[in-house]
Design an enzyme around this catalytic site. Structure first.
Site, PDB file in Angstrom:
ATOM      1  N   LYS A 288       4.419   5.790  -1.811  1.00  0.00           N
ATOM      2  CA  LYS A 288       3.209   5.387  -2.524  1.00  0.00           C
ATOM      3  C   LYS A 288       2.198   6.528  -2.637  1.00  0.00           C
ATOM      4  O   LYS A 288       2.309   7.576  -2.010  1.00  0.00           O
ATOM      5  CB  LYS A 288       2.582   4.173  -1.834  1.00  0.00           C
ATOM      6  CG  LYS A 288       3.383   2.894  -2.066  1.00  0.00           C
ATOM      7  CD  LYS A 288       2.691   1.664  -1.514  1.00  0.00           C
ATOM      8  CE  LYS A 288       3.474   0.396  -1.868  1.00  0.00           C
ATOM      9  NZ  LYS A 288       2.839  -0.818  -1.293  1.00  0.00           N
TER      10      LYS A 288
ATOM     11  N   ARG B 245       9.219  -1.812   4.831  1.00  0.00           N
ATOM     12  CA  ARG B 245       9.843  -1.903   3.502  1.00  0.00           C
ATOM     13  C   ARG B 245       9.954  -0.498   2.914  1.00  0.00           C
ATOM     14  O   ARG B 245       8.938   0.192   2.739  1.00  0.00           O
ATOM     15  CB  ARG B 245       9.006  -2.812   2.605  1.00  0.00           C
ATOM     16  CG  ARG B 245       9.583  -3.087   1.228  1.00  0.00           C
ATOM     17  CD  ARG B 245       8.685  -4.073   0.487  1.00  0.00           C
ATOM     18  NE  ARG B 245       9.202  -4.405  -0.828  1.00  0.00           N
ATOM     19  CZ  ARG B 245       8.944  -3.738  -1.950  1.00  0.00           C
ATOM     20  NH1 ARG B 245       8.140  -2.677  -1.904  1.00  0.00           N
ATOM     21  NH2 ARG B 245       9.461  -4.117  -3.106  1.00  0.00           N
TER      22      ARG B 245
END
Length: 302
Positions: free
Chosen positions: A237, A271
């Site tokens: 991210k 995740r």
């Protein structure tokens, strides 16, 4: 300050499985989408997605999270029929692979169809706020992941996200959502929570506050009660890209470092896109943790 204490999370009831947390579990991301921020289009073809799932299982994945709609900032919504066509055949094909299957969706219709096809967990970025979402899951035995998001994918990063106290506000939001689920008859043992890294958060300030205070993002529970399992999703991210100045596909090392940080801060589920290096790194982290707990390093430390 959260009252989580040092208790580990209790096992998570997750459809056909019961997930335990002696170590952090690795959730592998399977994006059956053409426009994911990191690997969009690579696994849109059914055969490619299956091969990706098979590789993740060889790499030691604990949960496979299947998504048919990108939730990157600015992503447009996907029509219901298209999302169903992307995810339901994968669930049907993988349901006998002896690995828990998670569906990344906020649409009640997709939730119902996925559960009927054999999914074990519903991972909802909207925190089961959509009309009908709670009804879609309340009567099943699936696990749930309740995520915090400020705004919505189309607009959440357009204006600077604003919080007075991001950790407290995330915790209060998740507490409200968990309370509503439990009031509807969903057992606490089915619920996990996700602070929503990157979903309506300032890239550095808010995301790293949440990471450093990860245990405090979970809803407070009574003394002696095990906390809700926390899912941490930071893989590739912008909060990592802002530090390492690399495009998303080149953030593997940063993602692995973030996974280890999350494990150290108490994440129960992590995740990730990159299963094999994450599994390896967490094995090293767990060996260090276990050795410290057993006193193996006592001589060197003194």
């Amino acid at each position: 300050m959260s009252s989580q204490g040092s208790l580990p999370p209790e096992p998570l009831a997750c459809g056909r499985f019961t997930l335990t947390f002696e170590r952090p579990l690795v959730m592998g991301i399977l994006n059956a989408t053409p426009d994911s921020f990191s690997d969009g289009g690579r696994y849109i073809a059914f055969g490619d997605a299956l091969r990706r799932a098979e590789q993740m299982m060889l790499d030691g994945v604990d949960i496979i999270d299947i998504g048919g709609e990108s939730t990157r900032p600015g992503a447009p919504p996907v029509p219901l029929d298209e999302e169903l066509e992307r995810v339901i055949p994968l669930v049907e094909k993988l349901k006998d692979a002896n690995v828990p299957l998670s569906i990344d969706t906020y649409k009640p219709e997709v939730m119902r169809a996925a559960l009927a096809a054999g999914a074990d967990l519903i991972n909802d970025i909207w925190g089961f706020r959509m009309p009908g979402a709670i009804d879609a899951v309340r009567g099943s035995d699936c696990g749930l992941c309740v995520m915090h998001m400020l705004g919505e994918p189309q607009t959440m990063q357009v204006s600077e996200p604003d919080y007075v106290d991001v950790v407290r506000e995330v915790r209060e939001f998740l507490a409200e959502r968990c309370a509503e689920l439990e009031a509807a008859g969903v057992a606490k043992a089915r619920i996990s929570v996700d602070p929503g890294f990157g979903f309506g958060k300032a890239v550095l300030e808010h995301n790293y506050a949440l990471l450093s205070h990860l245990p405090e993002t979970a809803p407070e529970v009574a003394a002696g009660v095990a906390p809700y399992p926390i899912l941490a999703g930071m893989s590739r991210k912008s909060m990592l890209g802002a530090l390492v100045n690399r495009p998303a596909p080149e953030r593997v090392a940063a993602s692995v470092a973030a996974a280890v940080c999350a494990a150290e801060r108490g994440a129960a589920i992590i995740r990730v896109h990159d299963v094999a290096p994450t599994v390896d790194a967490l094995k090293v982290w767990a060996a260090m943790r276990d050795a410290l707990a057993g006193g193996a390093f006592r001589h060197e430390m003194h």
